[in-house]
Scaffold this motif. Structure first.
Motif, PDB file in Angstrom:
ATOM      1  N   PRO A 219      -3.509   6.192   6.672  1.00 52.76           N
ATOM      2  CA  PRO A 219      -2.224   5.487   6.665  1.00 52.76           C
ATOM      3  C   PRO A 219      -2.349   3.974   6.579  1.00 52.76           C
ATOM      4  O   PRO A 219      -1.626   3.325   5.821  1.00 52.76           O
ATOM      5  N   GLY A 220      -3.266   3.391   7.354  1.00 56.96           N
ATOM      6  CA  GLY A 220      -3.422   1.946   7.303  1.00 56.96           C
ATOM      7  C   GLY A 220      -3.896   1.453   5.954  1.00 56.96           C
ATOM      8  O   GLY A 220      -3.476   0.384   5.487  1.00 56.96           O
ATOM      9  N   LYS A 221      -4.742   2.231   5.290  1.00 54.67           N
ATOM     10  CA  LYS A 221      -5.235   1.815   3.980  1.00 54.67           C
ATOM     11  C   LYS A 221      -4.144   1.897   2.926  1.00 54.67           C
ATOM     12  O   LYS A 221      -4.060   1.049   2.031  1.00 54.67           O
ATOM     13  N   VAL A 222      -3.311   2.927   3.020  1.00 48.78           N
ATOM     14  CA  VAL A 222      -2.247   3.097   2.026  1.00 48.78           C
ATOM     15  C   VAL A 222      -1.159   2.041   2.199  1.00 48.78           C
ATOM     16  O   VAL A 222      -0.627   1.501   1.231  1.00 48.78           O
ATOM     17  N   THR A 223      -0.820   1.718   3.444  1.00 49.74           N
ATOM     18  CA  THR A 223       0.255   0.765   3.698  1.00 49.74           C
ATOM     19  C   THR A 223      -0.202  -0.680   3.670  1.00 49.74           C
ATOM     20  O   THR A 223       0.619  -1.584   3.775  1.00 49.74           O
ATOM     21  N   GLY A 224      -1.508  -0.908   3.530  1.00 50.04           N
ATOM     22  CA  GLY A 224      -2.003  -2.283   3.492  1.00 50.04           C
ATOM     23  C   GLY A 224      -2.124  -2.925   4.855  1.00 50.04           C
ATOM     24  O   GLY A 224      -2.164  -4.150   4.964  1.00 50.04           O
ATOM     25  N   LYS A 225      -2.173  -2.133   5.896  1.00 49.19           N
ATOM     26  CA  LYS A 225      -2.305  -2.697   7.238  1.00 49.19           C
ATOM     27  C   LYS A 225      -3.672  -3.352   7.393  1.00 49.19           C
ATOM     28  O   LYS A 225      -4.684  -2.770   7.022  1.00 49.19           O
ATOM     29  N   PRO A 226      -3.740  -4.561   7.939  1.00 49.76           N
ATOM     30  CA  PRO A 226      -5.050  -5.200   8.122  1.00 49.76           C
ATOM     31  C   PRO A 226      -5.942  -4.354   9.022  1.00 49.76           C
ATOM     32  O   PRO A 226      -5.539  -3.945  10.103  1.00 49.76           O
ATOM     33  N   GLY A 227      -7.138  -4.065   8.551  1.00 48.83           N
ATOM     34  CA  GLY A 227      -8.043  -3.254   9.325  1.00 48.83           C
ATOM     35  C   GLY A 227      -9.495  -3.461   8.956  1.00 48.83           C
ATOM     36  O   GLY A 227     -10.388  -3.095   9.704  1.00 48.83           O
ATOM     37  N   TYR A 228      -9.728  -4.056   7.796  1.00 48.54           N
ATOM     38  CA  TYR A 228     -11.088  -4.337   7.376  1.00 48.54           C
ATOM     39  C   TYR A 228     -11.603  -5.598   8.068  1.00 48.54           C
ATOM     40  O   TYR A 228     -10.817  -6.452   8.504  1.00 48.54           O
ATOM     41  N   VAL A 229     -12.916  -5.706   8.138  1.00 47.31           N
ATOM     42  CA  VAL A 229     -13.482  -6.907   8.746  1.00 47.31           C
ATOM     43  C   VAL A 229     -13.099  -8.141   7.932  1.00 47.31           C
ATOM     44  O   VAL A 229     -12.978  -9.245   8.480  1.00 47.31           O
ATOM     45  N   GLN A 230     -12.875  -7.954   6.629  1.00 49.16           N
ATOM     46  CA  GLN A 230     -12.413  -9.085   5.809  1.00 49.16           C
ATOM     47  C   GLN A 230     -11.034  -9.562   6.231  1.00 49.16           C
ATOM     48  O   GLN A 230     -10.655 -10.705   5.944  1.00 49.16           O
ATOM     49  N   ASP A 231     -10.255  -8.695   6.922  1.00 51.00           N
ATOM     50  CA  ASP A 231      -8.901  -9.058   7.360  1.00 51.00           C
ATOM     51  C   ASP A 231      -8.877  -9.703   8.746  1.00 51.00           C
ATOM     52  O   ASP A 231      -7.818 -10.168   9.178  1.00 51.00           O
ATOM     53  N   LEU A 232      -9.994  -9.675   9.445  1.00 51.52           N
ATOM     54  CA  LEU A 232     -10.001 -10.104  10.839  1.00 51.52           C
ATOM     55  C   LEU A 232      -9.592 -11.570  10.966  1.00 51.52           C
ATOM     56  O   LEU A 232     -10.181 -12.457  10.351  1.00 51.52           O
ATOM     57  N   ALA A 233      -8.575 -11.828  11.763  1.00 48.18           N
ATOM     58  CA  ALA A 233      -8.093 -13.188  12.003  1.00 48.18           C
ATOM     59  C   ALA A 233      -8.015 -13.405  13.501  1.00 48.18           C
ATOM     60  O   ALA A 233      -7.424 -12.596  14.225  1.00 48.18           O
ATOM     61  N   MET A 234      -8.623 -14.495  13.981  1.00 45.81           N
ATOM     62  CA  MET A 234      -8.668 -14.780  15.406  1.00 45.81           C
ATOM     63  C   MET A 234      -8.218 -16.212  15.645  1.00 45.81           C
ATOM     64  O   MET A 234      -8.376 -17.073  14.768  1.00 45.81           O
ATOM     65  N   PRO A 235      -7.652 -16.496  16.793  1.00 39.54           N
ATOM     66  CA  PRO A 235      -7.210 -17.873  17.087  1.00 39.54           C
ATOM     67  C   PRO A 235      -8.377 -18.854  16.999  1.00 39.54           C
ATOM     68  O   PRO A 235      -9.453 -18.612  17.547  1.00 39.54           O
TER      69      PRO A 235
END
Length: 769
Positions: A219-235
């Motif tokens: 589901p996350g991959k189909v909907t484009g939900k951030p989940g890959y390490v490339q998507d990781l965003a931290m303060p």
């Protein structure tokens, strides 16, 4: 087959057995062995203590129950595995296994994968070991935890344990009294070693295992939900780019750092020997600074790449170990006809969709790395050595990557991030390689050469089989700091651990070099090279891909020489009942018998002729113990799990064809590779489920010998070898341009339909630790 055959190491034969490999060592005469050597992951030898040798799967190396299952006082159940999700659905399958034995709905379980701070150490996720090792461990651990809780409930409720029922973390007596798992915690200590015997449920009562449960990762991959390490965003996260040498062994002679340090957003330029990187506040700022920094460098010439035309000859020259893995040779009968062939494969690169990436943060003396590595524990150990840090001060957490079917640059990118994060404490540092860096410095799959010779008697039966291969280990995973690229570039560089052959029955370059066919006399030799001109390591199936191609291609040539249908020829030499029972193979035989003149399309899945890694009898027997038998592995995977496993293997293969994404050394030899020049495989390039296509059978007169299906294009008869492809890999099926356009339109329409049917995704940063 080679003049080197006399220099064979006969001691290696001891590693080849028909089931699992069990080797014991005795320290004193008359004493039982204190340890056992077993094969784990991609053929690595692991020592198992004597008291744990009878445990199932990864319980041998992680025997404590609370390493796998933990229960909180609020009745929350958490299940852990040291394996990772690489796109084949193992996370879903492992959750099904645990839920079945705990008798819980999967949705009520918190399931966590590889994390050195939480999960058991299961080494790598590789070699089709996940269900056999982690699945069997979870099956037995969950059963024993349920048994302990049931016994505790029976004591508190003063009833017979057999009269209790378990469901969704609650144990209920026949009179309606019940206790939750959390309420029973004071009476049960889960920090205990597992036992060889487990109260496993009867497979007939299974309600979760074997069902087609929806995949957790889809589901996350189909909907484009951030989940890959490339998507990781931290303060407060900063972005880094590295400058890698333009060639192997090139040394950094000088660099002008002043101009780059004054660029907008640049925080630091870090240099240690040949390791060079720039850190900036924004990602695009880091990219611009990396380009400027690379242009300001002066490097030594370095070592040239081998010419593609010289790769095969060079491979034979550098192979220094000659390992005999099978020898049942005898005298060739008089009058036998002998055929021979040579097959070859060049270097191939992964060509991943997204370049390798990692994020690291040094906080309060603890360095945490988020990575898409296949082995977080081996990576942690290598980082600890590289950074001279205690292992308990390092934590590696797995996150999905953009794709993985072998040893890519994930570990190296993680090492870059870890080094820079230690230099910039408290700030999360994100490192992503550039496309040209990925193409040059990723691990290539090694080249291979195979020579096969066989003799046929007058009845068309194989009476002698001689097989030799030349290659390397196909496995340069992280076993010390020197296997990490940044560690070799430091002012005080680390030396990579020596390359060693992988042990049979796993095998590296010689994986699946022993055919499953019944051969009365055979001789198989692995000419091993401990060094390679290029940086090489594992890609999907290791050497099996080339060995199966060679064996099956030669079987076609032998069938043509014997004037026999290629399927019938194989069945004539096949005693393995699992292969003979294969539905696709039976369908081929029926098709050949029912419609010999109708020109049917011949589809031969050569991977099924050889023994699949994940369904070997020795592994399947470990899954669930003796009660479940050899079929337990298949049952516990479930239908979707099996299909996903097969399809992921088939669909990875086109990247090994002559698509521009894998042009062997041609792409690397270019002076400057850019992202725009790296063409990825698109949906329309993918063949259908019958990937390994064969030529059509043609109508023929009854007195003419049959034209046989062969790998690639070719002719049959006495000159059977002429026109056949003997350079692996098999190409993916070419489609007409009109079909390409139709495929693109269909894919676009399908994607739009899926998007309309799903809820609108809300893009949020992936949380940190």
């Amino acid at each position: 087959m080679s003049g080197d055959d006399g220099d064979i190491d006969p001691g290696r034969r001891a590693f080849l057995v028909s089931g699992s490999l069990v080797v014991g060592f005795t320290l004193l005469p008359g004493r039982k062995a204190m340890a056992q050597t077993v094969l784990d992951d991609e053929g690595a030898a692991v020592q198992v203590a004597r008291q744990y040798q009878a445990l199932a799967g990864s319980l041998k190396t992680n025997p404590y129950l609370d390493a796998w299952i933990r229960i909180a006082p609020d009745n929350q159940v958490t299940v852990y595995t040291g394996k990772v999700e690489l796109g084949t659905g193992v996370r879903t399958a492992l959750l099904q296994v645990a839920a079945e034995e705990l008798q819980m709905a999967p949705a009520l379980i918190t399931f966590l994968t590889a994390d050195t701070g939480r999960s058991p150490d299961e080494g790598l996720t590789a070699g089709s070991h996940t269900m056999a090792d982690s699945g069997s461990a979870l099956l037995n651990a969950a059963a024993q935890v349920r048994g302990l809780l049931t016994d505790a409930a029976a004591r508190q409720l003063r009833v017979d344990a057999a009269s209790l029922s378990v469901g969704n973390a609650r144990i209920t007596a026949r009179d309606g009294r019940s206790l939750s798992f959390g309420e029973l915690l004071p009476a049960v200590n889960l920090h205990r070693a597992a036992t060889p015997a487990s109260p496993l449920r009867d497979p007939k009562s299974f309600s979760v295992i074997g069902t087609s449960m929806p995949r957790l990762d889809i589901p996350g991959k189909v909907t484009g939900k951030p989940g890959y390490v490339q998507d990781l965003a931290m303060p407060g996260m900063v972005h880094a780019r590295v400058v890698l040498p333009p060639a192997y062994d090139a040394a950094l002679l000088s660099v002008d750092e002043a101009t780059v340090k004054s660029m907008p957003g640049v925080i630091a330029v870090v240099r240690d020997g040949n390791l060079l990187a720039v850190v900036a506040r924004g990602e695009w700022q880091a990219v611009l600074a990396q380009r400027a920094l690379g242009a300001a460098c002066r490097w030594s010439k370095g070592r040239p790449l081998p010419r593609p035309a010289d790769v095969i000859a060079q491979l034979k020259q550098i192979s220094t170990q000659h390992i005999e893995i099978a020898n049942t040779r005898g005298a060739v009968p008089a009058g036998a006809r002998t055929l021979a062939a040579t097959y070859s494969k060049h270097y191939l690169m992964h060509g991943s969709i997204g370049p390798s990436c990692a994020v690291a943060q040094m906080q309060d003396g603890v360095l945490t790395v988020w990575t898409h590595s296949q082995g977080v524990y081996p990576l942690r150990d290598g980082l600890a050595e590289m950074l001279s840090m205690p292992k308990d001060k390092l934590r590696c957490i797995h996150m999905d990557g953009s794709g993985c079917y072998g040893h890519n640059g994930a570990d190296d990118a993680a090492a870059h991030a870890a080094y820079l994060a230690r230099a910039l404490p408290a700030q999360p540092v994100r490192v992503q390689w550039m496309r040209d860096q990925e193409n040059l410095w990723d691990h290539y799959t090694p080249p291979m050469v195979t020579e096969v010779k066989a003799s046929l008697d007058a009845g068309g039966h194989i009476v002698d089989w001689d097989y030799a291969l030349w290659s390397s280990s196909h496995n340069e995973r992280v076993v010390n700091a020197g296997r990490l690229l940044p560690a070799t570039q430091l002012a005080r560089p680390f030396v990579p651990a020596p390359s060693v052959p992988m042990l049979q029955p796993e095998g590296g370059g010689d994986r699946n070099a022993i055919p499953l066919y019944q051969l009365p006399a055979s001789h198989i030799v692995n000419h091993f090279s401990p060094t390679m001109p290029l940086r090489t390591s594992a890609m999907r199936s290791l050497g099996a891909h080339m060995n199966v191609f060679s064996i099956e291609s030669f079987m076609d040539e032998l069938a043509a020489a014997a004037s026999t249908d290629p399927v019938a020829f194989r069945l004539r030499h096949m005693k393995d009942q699992r292969a003979r029972r294969d539905p696709a193979r039976r369908g081929q035989v029926r098709l050949a018998q029912a419609r010999p003149q109708a020109r049917p399309r011949r589809r031969l899945r050569v991977r099924q002729v050889q023994e699949p890694d994940g369904l070997r009898g020795d592994r399947a027997g470990d899954f669930g113990g003796a009660r479940h038998g050899p079929g337990a592995s298949r049952a516990c995977r479930g239908g979707r799990r099996l299909r996903a496993d097969r399809q992921s293997g088939w669909r990875a293969q086109p990247d090994r064809g002559r698509h521009p994404a894998v042009r062997e050394l041609d792409a690397v030899r270019a002076a400057a590779l850019r992202h725009q020049r790296h063409r990825q495989l698109r949906l329309e390039h993918l063949p259908d489920h019958a990937l390994f296509r064969r030529a059509h059978h043609h109508q023929r007169a009854p007195d003419r010998p049959p034209r046989h299906a062969v790998p690639g294009r070719g002719r049959s008869g006495d000159g059977a070898h002429r026109g056949r492809h003997r350079q692996c890999p098999v190409r993916c099926h070419r489609q007409a341009p009109a079909r390409h356009a139709a495929g693109r339109r269909a894919a676009a329409q399908g994607n739009r339909a899926i998007a309309r049917s799903l809820p609108r995704p809300v893009h949020q940063p992936v949380p940190g630790p």
